[in-house]
Design a protein around this motif. Sequence first.
Motif, PDB file in Angstrom:
ATOM      1  N   ILE A 112       0.760  -1.217   0.249  1.00 25.35           N
ATOM      2  CA  ILE A 112      -0.221  -0.024   0.182  1.00 25.35           C
ATOM      3  C   ILE A 112       0.672   1.254   0.057  1.00 25.35           C
ATOM      4  CG2 ILE A 112      -1.739  -1.156   1.282  1.00 25.35           C
ATOM      5  CD1 ILE A 112      -1.156   0.582   3.571  1.00 25.35           C
ATOM      6  N   GLU A 113       0.331   2.299  -0.692  1.00 20.99           N
ATOM      7  CA  GLU A 113       0.855   3.631  -0.382  1.00 20.99           C
ATOM      8  C   GLU A 113      -0.191   4.713  -0.172  1.00 20.99           C
ATOM      9  OE1 GLU A 113       3.103   4.890  -3.848  1.00 20.99           O
ATOM     10  OE2 GLU A 113       4.226   2.921  -3.861  1.00 20.99           O
ATOM     11  N   ALA A 114       0.163   5.800   0.115  1.00 20.98           N
ATOM     12  CA  ALA A 114      -0.770   6.876   0.578  1.00 20.98           C
ATOM     13  C   ALA A 114      -0.662   8.113  -0.328  1.00 20.98           C
ATOM     14  CB  ALA A 114      -0.581   7.258   2.096  1.00 20.98           C
ATOM     15  N   PRO A 115      -1.200   8.070  -1.448  1.00 19.66           N
ATOM     16  CA  PRO A 115      -0.878   9.189  -2.577  1.00 19.66           C
ATOM     17  C   PRO A 115      -1.255  10.631  -1.632  1.00 19.66           C
ATOM     18  CG  PRO A 115      -2.894   7.991  -2.956  1.00 19.66           C
ATOM     19  CD  PRO A 115      -2.554   7.263  -1.772  1.00 19.66           C
ATOM     20  N   GLY A 116      -0.451  11.520  -2.102  1.00 22.16           N
ATOM     21  CA  GLY A 116      -0.419  12.939  -1.625  1.00 22.16           C
ATOM     22  C   GLY A 116       0.132  13.098  -0.312  1.00 22.16           C
ATOM     23  N   VAL A 117       0.624  12.173   0.541  1.00 21.47           N
ATOM     24  CA  VAL A 117       1.246  12.277   1.754  1.00 21.47           C
ATOM     25  C   VAL A 117       2.657  12.824   1.610  1.00 21.47           C
ATOM     26  CG1 VAL A 117       2.153  11.125   3.633  1.00 21.47           C
ATOM     27  CG2 VAL A 117      -0.150  10.659   2.855  1.00 21.47           C
ATOM     28  N   GLU A 118       3.106  14.003   2.279  1.00 24.99           N
ATOM     29  CA  GLU A 118       4.631  14.395   2.021  1.00 24.99           C
ATOM     30  C   GLU A 118       5.453  13.701   2.782  1.00 24.99           C
ATOM     31  OE1 GLU A 118       6.839  18.835   3.281  1.00 24.99           O
ATOM     32  OE2 GLU A 118       4.692  18.416   2.766  1.00 24.99           O
ATOM     33  N   LEU A 119       6.471  13.275   2.059  1.00 24.59           N
ATOM     34  CA  LEU A 119       7.658  12.406   2.548  1.00 24.59           C
ATOM     35  C   LEU A 119       8.726  13.032   2.451  1.00 24.59           C
ATOM     36  CD1 LEU A 119       6.582   9.314   0.135  1.00 24.59           C
ATOM     37  CD2 LEU A 119       6.218   9.557   2.561  1.00 24.59           C
ATOM     38  N   ASN A 120       9.813  12.963   3.492  1.00 27.46           N
ATOM     39  CA  ASN A 120      11.132  13.356   3.587  1.00 27.46           C
ATOM     40  C   ASN A 120      11.873  12.046   2.783  1.00 27.46           C
ATOM     41  OD1 ASN A 120      11.951  11.279   5.358  1.00 27.46           O
ATOM     42  ND2 ASN A 120      11.418  12.445   7.180  1.00 27.46           N
ATOM     43  N   VAL A 130      -8.298  -2.417   5.919  1.00 26.44           N
ATOM     44  CA  VAL A 130      -9.648  -2.011   6.065  1.00 26.44           C
ATOM     45  C   VAL A 130     -10.216  -1.582   7.607  1.00 26.44           C
ATOM     46  CG1 VAL A 130     -11.967  -2.990   6.121  1.00 26.44           C
ATOM     47  CG2 VAL A 130     -10.359  -4.027   4.545  1.00 26.44           C
ATOM     48  N   ALA A 131      -9.722  -2.288   8.582  1.00 31.61           N
ATOM     49  CA  ALA A 131      -9.478  -1.937   9.955  1.00 31.61           C
ATOM     50  C   ALA A 131      -9.148  -0.406  10.222  1.00 31.61           C
ATOM     51  CB  ALA A 131      -8.794  -2.742  10.998  1.00 31.61           C
ATOM     52  N   TYR A 132      -8.194   0.040   9.775  1.00 27.00           N
ATOM     53  CA  TYR A 132      -7.637   1.356   9.737  1.00 27.00           C
ATOM     54  C   TYR A 132      -8.413   2.427   9.118  1.00 27.00           C
ATOM     55  CZ  TYR A 132      -3.914   4.855  10.024  1.00 27.00           C
ATOM     56  OH  TYR A 132      -3.327   6.199  10.154  1.00 27.00           O
ATOM     57  N   ARG A 133      -8.900   2.135   7.824  1.00 27.06           N
ATOM     58  CA  ARG A 133      -9.908   2.800   7.061  1.00 27.06           C
ATOM     59  C   ARG A 133     -11.285   3.014   7.933  1.00 27.06           C
ATOM     60  NH1 ARG A 133     -11.156   6.117   3.749  1.00 27.06           N
ATOM     61  NH2 ARG A 133     -12.832   4.872   2.816  1.00 27.06           N
ATOM     62  N   ARG A 134     -11.551   2.081   8.665  1.00 28.57           N
ATOM     63  CA  ARG A 134     -12.964   2.293   9.189  1.00 28.57           C
ATOM     64  C   ARG A 134     -12.549   3.267  10.479  1.00 28.57           C
ATOM     65  NH1 ARG A 134     -15.420  -3.577  10.390  1.00 28.57           N
ATOM     66  NH2 ARG A 134     -17.572  -2.202  10.614  1.00 28.57           N
ATOM     67  N   ALA A 135     -11.483   3.162  11.095  1.00 29.42           N
ATOM     68  CA  ALA A 135     -11.023   3.937  12.278  1.00 29.42           C
ATOM     69  C   ALA A 135     -10.832   5.283  11.770  1.00 29.42           C
ATOM     70  CB  ALA A 135     -10.075   3.358  13.101  1.00 29.42           C
ATOM     71  N   HIS A 136     -10.107   5.500  10.477  1.00 31.68           N
ATOM     72  CA  HIS A 136      -9.661   6.796  10.166  1.00 31.68           C
ATOM     73  C   HIS A 136     -10.234   6.811   8.722  1.00 31.68           C
ATOM     74  CE1 HIS A 136      -6.887   6.733  13.476  1.00 31.68           C
ATOM     75  NE2 HIS A 136      -6.517   5.583  13.097  1.00 31.68           N
ATOM     76  N   PRO A 137     -11.367   7.274   8.272  1.00 26.85           N
ATOM     77  CA  PRO A 137     -12.099   7.385   7.022  1.00 26.85           C
ATOM     78  C   PRO A 137     -11.463   8.406   6.229  1.00 26.85           C
ATOM     79  CG  PRO A 137     -13.583   8.202   8.930  1.00 26.85           C
ATOM     80  CD  PRO A 137     -12.403   7.756   9.427  1.00 26.85           C
ATOM     81  N   GLU A 138     -10.583   9.316   6.693  1.00 28.73           N
ATOM     82  CA  GLU A 138     -10.091  10.591   6.075  1.00 28.73           C
ATOM     83  C   GLU A 138      -8.943  10.003   5.082  1.00 28.73           C
ATOM     84  OE1 GLU A 138      -8.064  10.623   9.966  1.00 28.73           O
ATOM     85  OE2 GLU A 138      -9.628   9.830   9.334  1.00 28.73           O
ATOM     86  N   HIS A 139      -8.235   8.889   5.360  1.00 29.84           N
ATOM     87  CA  HIS A 139      -7.182   8.188   5.003  1.00 29.84           C
ATOM     88  C   HIS A 139      -7.617   7.446   3.647  1.00 29.84           C
ATOM     89  CE1 HIS A 139      -4.158  10.027   7.344  1.00 29.84           C
ATOM     90  NE2 HIS A 139      -4.687   9.381   8.498  1.00 29.84           N
ATOM     91  N   SER A 140      -6.912   7.372   2.445  1.00 28.60           N
ATOM     92  CA  SER A 140      -6.982   6.493   1.418  1.00 28.60           C
ATOM     93  C   SER A 140      -5.962   5.753   0.995  1.00 28.60           C
ATOM     94  CB  SER A 140      -7.613   7.245   0.139  1.00 28.60           C
ATOM     95  OG  SER A 140      -8.911   7.596   0.531  1.00 28.60           O
ATOM     96  N   PHE A 141      -5.609   4.934   0.407  1.00 29.05           N
ATOM     97  CA  PHE A 141      -4.187   3.979  -0.059  1.00 29.05           C
ATOM     98  C   PHE A 141      -4.599   3.574  -1.408  1.00 29.05           C
ATOM     99  CE2 PHE A 141      -5.065   3.816   4.722  1.00 29.05           C
ATOM    100  CZ  PHE A 141      -3.750   4.148   5.118  1.00 29.05           C
ATOM    101  N   THR A 142      -3.471   3.548  -2.285  1.00 26.28           N
ATOM    102  CA  THR A 142      -3.395   2.616  -3.346  1.00 26.28           C
ATOM    103  C   THR A 142      -3.140   1.127  -2.930  1.00 26.28           C
ATOM    104  OG1 THR A 142      -0.897   3.314  -3.714  1.00 26.28           O
ATOM    105  CG2 THR A 142      -2.627   4.394  -4.785  1.00 26.28           C
ATOM    106  N   SER A 167      -8.246   3.535  -9.967  1.00 25.71           N
ATOM    107  CA  SER A 167      -9.891   3.771  -9.860  1.00 25.71           C
ATOM    108  C   SER A 167     -10.254   3.706  -8.201  1.00 25.71           C
ATOM    109  CB  SER A 167     -10.636   2.793 -10.503  1.00 25.71           C
ATOM    110  OG  SER A 167     -10.290   1.487 -10.276  1.00 25.71           O
ATOM    111  N   MET A 168     -11.169   4.222  -7.840  1.00 25.10           N
ATOM    112  CA  MET A 168     -11.469   4.392  -6.420  1.00 25.10           C
ATOM    113  C   MET A 168     -12.300   2.990  -6.206  1.00 25.10           C
ATOM    114  SD  MET A 168     -10.245   6.677  -5.160  1.00 25.10           S
ATOM    115  CE  MET A 168     -11.086   6.403  -3.556  1.00 25.10           C
ATOM    116  N   LEU A 204      -7.517   1.455  -6.353  1.00 21.55           N
ATOM    117  CA  LEU A 204      -7.060   0.140  -7.128  1.00 21.55           C
ATOM    118  C   LEU A 204      -6.207   0.452  -8.287  1.00 21.55           C
ATOM    119  CD1 LEU A 204      -7.024  -3.001  -7.323  1.00 21.55           C
ATOM    120  CD2 LEU A 204      -9.430  -2.774  -8.329  1.00 21.55           C
ATOM    121  N   ALA A 205      -4.956  -0.070  -8.025  1.00 24.37           N
ATOM    122  CA  ALA A 205      -3.928  -0.013  -9.092  1.00 24.37           C
ATOM    123  C   ALA A 205      -4.280  -0.701 -10.382  1.00 24.37           C
ATOM    124  CB  ALA A 205      -2.756  -0.238  -8.686  1.00 24.37           C
ATOM    125  N   ASP A 206      -4.415  -0.021 -11.477  1.00 19.21           N
ATOM    126  CA  ASP A 206      -4.874  -0.933 -12.589  1.00 19.21           C
ATOM    127  C   ASP A 206      -3.778  -1.781 -12.947  1.00 19.21           C
ATOM    128  OD1 ASP A 206      -4.439  -0.744 -15.810  1.00 19.21           O
ATOM    129  OD2 ASP A 206      -6.616  -1.084 -15.257  1.00 19.21           O
TER     130      ASP A 206
END
Length: 405
Positions: A119-127, A183-195, A264-265, A271-273
């Motif tokens: 998984i990755e989190a698009p848009g998250v700033e990384l050092n 899935v469990a993390y998304r349910r607890a933190h719905p503001e986050h999306s992941f590839t 696509s979402m 979901l990576a094509d």
Amino acid sequence: MNHSLNSIRAAGMLAACIALAPSASDAAVKICTFPGSPSAALDRSVAQAVFARANIAATFVSHGIGEGDDDGVSLHELDKTLARDCDVIAGFPRSTVADASGSKMQFSRGYLRAGYVSIEAPGVELNDAAKRTVAATYASPAQLIAVQQHDITLDLENTSASTVDAVANGRARRAIVWYPAVVAYRRAHPEHSFTVATADSPYADWHLAFAFGDRSAPLRPRIDDALTSMTNEGRLQAMTKLWTLPVQTASAARYLDTPSAASSMHSGFMLADANAARAGRFIKVANEGGAEPPTFEQAQTTHGKTLYSSSCAKCHGAQLQGVTAPALQGPSFAPPSNSHLTLGGIFTYMTTNMPADRPGKMKDQDYADIMAFLLMSNGYKPGGPKMTADSARASKLPLNAGPAR
């Protein structure tokens, strides 16, 4: 198993007639779940529905399986738990590389594919450091998958939740993690999306099932029938929809370096094509190229077997069949060619991460003797000089084709 799988560790006396057709509340089948598992709530819901469909009275036991510890749970402990505290374990993770085939347990058909993903989190700033970092859950199949990758910094987390969090909060660019944890993390933190991309590894594919002890084994056909009828009706799919892996194709590419623009979402995830994935850049998972296996002596395999029995068998099985860790014989040790594992890579992983309760604490030569035992157990013939840690570590032998017999 992970494990998530590394935290998985399984009642009273039931007469045969109770096992076949319990009806009163005091005769109910006692079901345990793994309390540390991200899918515990789903496992309980599925168990309630399936046992009700099978017309089997059931109750849940909260104390049957503890949180466990880093060195896993042995088949002996699971068998004892089923004989003493539980009749059935819901949410038991099964895999072709760790199928618990040497136990007294029997298993239902799987009700959820719950494999490991990247998984990755698009848009998250990384050092800069985070851009080279891959997170994985310690002492789980996720760690075994992640350690195959080259030119990365490995961030080992204690729980699957913290592994996902490492990506969500920019501590790591990607994570190898059990999908129910996402899935469990998304349910607890719905503001986050992941590839989400398939983790292309023989250690990635797992299914959840019901495990039965000796006394409850007669229930298994009825549970399988209930699972089949619920599948045919679409009810099981409806119950598990949120937890179902979004990547459905088995040929999905290895770990993506960048999200595809064609993503696509899907249920809050990107979901990576697969076609775009094949056109992308990938992290190599091990060295390419062949080589002869390092030589080893018969005597050191005897010592290696003794060391294996005392330090490795609890998780990997007395017969190398896999328990809560992958099997070390057959396809698990010499996986399909697309995994590109080498003997040197496996040896390096073993010397830095095993045994799980004291990683890297054995002598170098002891690790070499265990590796010699593993090679002999997979058809390699002893002969020539003794295997050393240096010769094992330097080996480029790809463990994806059987040796000459």
